[in-house]
Scaffold this active site. Structure first.
Site, PDB file in Angstrom:
ATOM      1  N   HIS A 159      -6.353  59.695  29.084  1.00 46.59           N
ATOM      2  CA  HIS A 159      -7.244  58.815  29.843  1.00 46.59           C
ATOM      3  C   HIS A 159      -6.413  57.835  30.688  1.00 46.59           C
ATOM      4  O   HIS A 159      -6.691  57.630  31.879  1.00 46.59           O
ATOM      5  CB  HIS A 159      -8.140  58.058  28.863  1.00 46.59           C
ATOM      6  CG  HIS A 159      -9.033  57.033  29.486  1.00 46.59           C
ATOM      7  ND1 HIS A 159     -10.384  57.234  29.664  1.00 46.59           N
ATOM      8  CD2 HIS A 159      -8.777  55.784  29.957  1.00 46.59           C
ATOM      9  CE1 HIS A 159     -10.919  56.157  30.222  1.00 46.59           C
ATOM     10  NE2 HIS A 159      -9.964  55.262  30.405  1.00 46.59           N
ATOM     11  N   GLU A 160      -5.379  57.253  30.070  1.00 44.91           N
ATOM     12  CA  GLU A 160      -4.553  56.283  30.805  1.00 44.91           C
ATOM     13  C   GLU A 160      -3.709  56.969  31.871  1.00 44.91           C
ATOM     14  O   GLU A 160      -3.479  56.408  32.949  1.00 44.91           O
ATOM     15  CB  GLU A 160      -3.664  55.506  29.822  1.00 44.91           C
ATOM     16  CG  GLU A 160      -4.437  54.693  28.794  1.00 44.91           C
ATOM     17  CD  GLU A 160      -5.493  53.799  29.424  1.00 44.91           C
ATOM     18  OE1 GLU A 160      -5.252  53.260  30.528  1.00 44.91           O
ATOM     19  OE2 GLU A 160      -6.568  53.645  28.836  1.00 44.91           O
ATOM     20  N   HIS A 163      -5.540  57.207  35.050  1.00 42.67           N
ATOM     21  CA  HIS A 163      -5.460  56.000  35.876  1.00 42.67           C
ATOM     22  C   HIS A 163      -4.133  55.935  36.637  1.00 42.67           C
ATOM     23  O   HIS A 163      -4.083  55.474  37.783  1.00 42.67           O
ATOM     24  CB  HIS A 163      -5.610  54.757  35.000  1.00 42.67           C
ATOM     25  CG  HIS A 163      -6.989  54.558  34.449  1.00 42.67           C
ATOM     26  ND1 HIS A 163      -8.120  54.635  35.231  1.00 42.67           N
ATOM     27  CD2 HIS A 163      -7.427  54.289  33.186  1.00 42.67           C
ATOM     28  CE1 HIS A 163      -9.203  54.420  34.478  1.00 42.67           C
ATOM     29  NE2 HIS A 163      -8.798  54.221  33.240  1.00 42.67           N
ATOM     30  N   GLU A 237     -13.869  54.571  34.828  1.00 44.22           N
ATOM     31  CA  GLU A 237     -13.737  54.888  33.401  1.00 44.22           C
ATOM     32  C   GLU A 237     -14.408  56.225  33.088  1.00 44.22           C
ATOM     33  O   GLU A 237     -13.895  57.014  32.288  1.00 44.22           O
ATOM     34  CB  GLU A 237     -14.347  53.757  32.559  1.00 44.22           C
ATOM     35  CG  GLU A 237     -13.572  52.455  32.606  1.00 44.22           C
ATOM     36  CD  GLU A 237     -12.127  52.623  32.166  1.00 44.22           C
ATOM     37  OE1 GLU A 237     -11.885  53.302  31.152  1.00 44.22           O
ATOM     38  OE2 GLU A 237     -11.237  52.095  32.853  1.00 44.22           O
TER      39      GLU A 237
END
Length: 630
Positions: A159-160, A163, A237
């Site tokens: 997930h990070e 980003h 998100e």
């Protein structure tokens, strides 16, 4: 939506952020002027002065906070109490985290980010921060290490990484800086009120009244700040959750992490609430308890149901009761789940891969489960002693230099002289010894991942040492005046990544150039690539060159003219090509791919060439370019 479209979207988001910030500033200035109008009446001079002062306070506040973040992601991690994870750590939880991050980094084709743990935070949370992939930081809380199993930790880290790859973290760091300015008036009012207590004279009372008025204006700034963060963060998100699933090709990991956030008392809350408020938009889970219009994340149950549509609130209630009696232990769950096989072995050095330009462009910063499996295989293929050398402070520089040492003994001795002159005889001997004992038979696909593992150790060196090291790399590469493409690309990639790590705030802009503005640079790059892939065969090289030019500049006629300087002619093309518009970069990657695959297939060596060129131009590619069969 591919990498280049996401980059273009990120650039548009930056523009929207400027507009929203301007509107917030306008509202605050109007509020200040109204208060002045109510207190002293319609005096143009006073209103002008209040406007100038308000703008100055906001501007100085934003500039100050932006300046404090020039170091990239590290200041954010340190502000929240982050502790760096050593490259040679033997702690099982930290080693597991580092392995996951390293494999994810190799799978996505970016340098290994700095890794931090928020030791004082018992909640389950994480964030990525930085201006570029070269100065990125991934931080996780102690609660995430304790409570999440490896699959769940992998989902959070994926997930990070979404980003990082999508340009979100760059916007998030900017957001911290600009929003600080619109909070400044309220902060000043709060400080005045705090230090004005205990005084009773009339002047102090007037100051306190002014402080209360400033805090009222500050609440308006807080309102706009929260609205901007919520508007920027919520959709990102959702996309990052989806990207993590696409990356790891399983929902159980990230869904399990979200369930543990909802089922455990600590949830994802951070203990440092004021700091959590400032970084709330960049966290994996809600760290500041914001709700409704101000929520920076979609509701937790909604995020879980997007991954597992059959999940119901009563399921979460049962998990809460289960974990209340027996809290989860991530390492114990790993033991129960067993180890995952490393995946497919590395391809043969002489094996050819079938690729197409659109396929490669689609893989830029968009790794899949196949890439993660290969990254696991790559890390497993690097011997433990070699892995330890790459992450050892004193050995990382000799290791990189050992990768660059030539097969020819005469050239190699000349390179060792260059190393000894700059870094000392011990470093030269160490590099030669590593080449003979560890690197001579190293698979070509392991060279760049090995350099990636050494990168976190290298960038911790003081600036003068890094400058000397980069000078040494340049000297070693040019020792025989015959620079190979691998030597050149590894040296250039190191220079780009290390210089960005030294001064990350200089590398935060999205490019805006179009292909038509860099015609000669395209011609030079494609000519060098075509010549390198077809040495001694001018006809085949010309065919490769034209295949690439047809992709990027189909209406222009720029004849094939390999530069006399060979690969070193690329020095002039990097900056203009790196300044291309994100969507133009997509065309560029397709053009390079068309040149190296003009016959429909590329060798493993050519795929490594493609990856290194794309890395220099900030278009990270996964470890290999083909897809595993499903």
């Amino acid at each position: 939506m591919n990498f280049f479209e996401r980059q273009a979207r990120a650039r548009r988001s930056s523009s929207r952020l400027i507009v929203l910030f301007a509107l917030a500033v306008l509202a605050i200035v109007v509020a200040v002027d109204l208060m002045v109008l109510l207190v002293i009446g319609p005096r143009p001079g006073a209103l002008l002065a209040s406007t100038v002062v308000a703008l100055a306070v906001i501007g100085i506040g934003s500039l100050f906070r932006i300046a404090s973040l020039r170091g990239g992601g590290e200041p954010v991690a340190q502000q929240l109490g982050g502790v760096p994870v050593a490259e040679d750590t033997r702690d099982p939880q930290l080693r597991r985290l580092r392995n996951v991050v390293e494999e994810m980094s190799i799978a996505s084709g970016v340098p290994v980010p700095k890794i931090y743990v928020l030791e004082q935070e018992a909640g389950i949370n994480a964030f990525a921060a930085g201006y570029s992939t070269s100065d990125a930081v991934v931080a996780v809380t102690r609660g995430a290490l304790d409570r999440l199993n490896r699959d769940e930790l992998q989902g959070v880290v994926a997930h990070e990484f979404s980003h990082i790859l999508n340009g979100d973290m760059r916007l998030n760091v900017r957001l911290i800086g600009v929003l600080f300015g619109i909070l400044m008036i309220g902060i000043i009012g709060r400080k005045i009120l705090l230090h004005g207590r205990g005084f009773r004279n009339s002047a102090t009372i007037m100051v306190v009244v002014g402080a209360i008025a400033a805090m009222s204006v500050g609440s308006l700034g807080m309102f706009f700040g929260r609205m901007i963060k919520a508007g920027v963060s919520r959709s990102r998100e959702v996309l990052a959750d989806a990207s993590a699933v696409q990356f790891t090709r399983q929902t159980a990991g990230i869904a399990g992490a979200l369930k543990k956030i909802g089922g455990l008392d600590g949830g994802s809350r951070l203990a440092h609430r004021e700091d959590a408020e400032e970084v709330s938009h960049m966290l994996f889970g809600d760290g500041a308890g914001l709700r409704g219009l101000f929520a920076t994340h979609p509701p937790l149950l909604q995020r879980i149901q997007a991954l597992e549509p059959g999940f119901r609130p009563e399921h979460l209630s049962r998990l809460q009761a289960q974990w209340l009696a027996n809290p989860p232990d991530g390492l114990q769950e790993d033991i129960a789940l067993g180890l995952v096989a490393p995946g497919e072995a590395l391809p043969q050095v002489d094996r050819a891969l079938a690729v197409t330009p659109p396929m490669v462009a689609a893989q830029v910063a968009h790794p899949h489960d196949d890439d993660y499996q290969r990254a696991h295989a790559v890390v497993a293929a690097i011997s433990e002693p070699l892995h330890d050398i790459a992450t050892h402070r004193e050995a990382a520089m000799p290791l990189i230099l050992g990768l660059l040492l030539d097969d020819d003994a005469t050239v190699r001795r000349r390179q060792q002289v260059e190393i000894a002159a700059r870094l000392g005889a011990a470093a030269a001997d160490h590099a030669a010894q590593l080449r003979e004992t560890q690197l001579q038979d190293l698979h070509p696909m392991l060279r760049m991942p090995l350099a990636a593992l050494a990168f976190p150790v290298l960038r911790r060196r003081p600036r003068p040492q890094l400058e000397s090291f980069l000078d040494t790399v340049h000297a070693v590469v040019h020792a025989d005046d015959q620079v190979s493409l691998f030597e050149y690309c590894l040296g250039r990639l190191l220079e780009v990544q290390l210089r960005e790590a030294l001064d990350p705030a200089r590398y935060i802009r999205f490019g805006r150039r179009k292909p038509g503005n860099v015609k000669q640079e395209f011609a030079t790059l494609l000519a060098v690539v075509a010549q390198a892939g077809n040495p001694g065969d001018r006809a085949a090289a010309q065919h490769a060159y034209l295949a690439g030019m047809q992709r990027v500049l189909p209406r222009d006629h720029l004849p094939y003219a390999p530069p006399a300087g060979g690969v070193q002619a690329l020095d002039a093309v990097w900056e203009p090509l790196d300044a291309l518009d994100p969507l133009a970069k997509q065309v560029m990657v397709e053009a390079i791919t068309a040149a190296v695959s003009h016959d429909g297939r590329i060798s493993v060596a050519e795929s490594e060439l493609l990856r290194t060129i794309c890395g220099v131009l900030h278009c990270p590619l996964p470890p290999t370019l083909e897809q595993l069969p499903h």
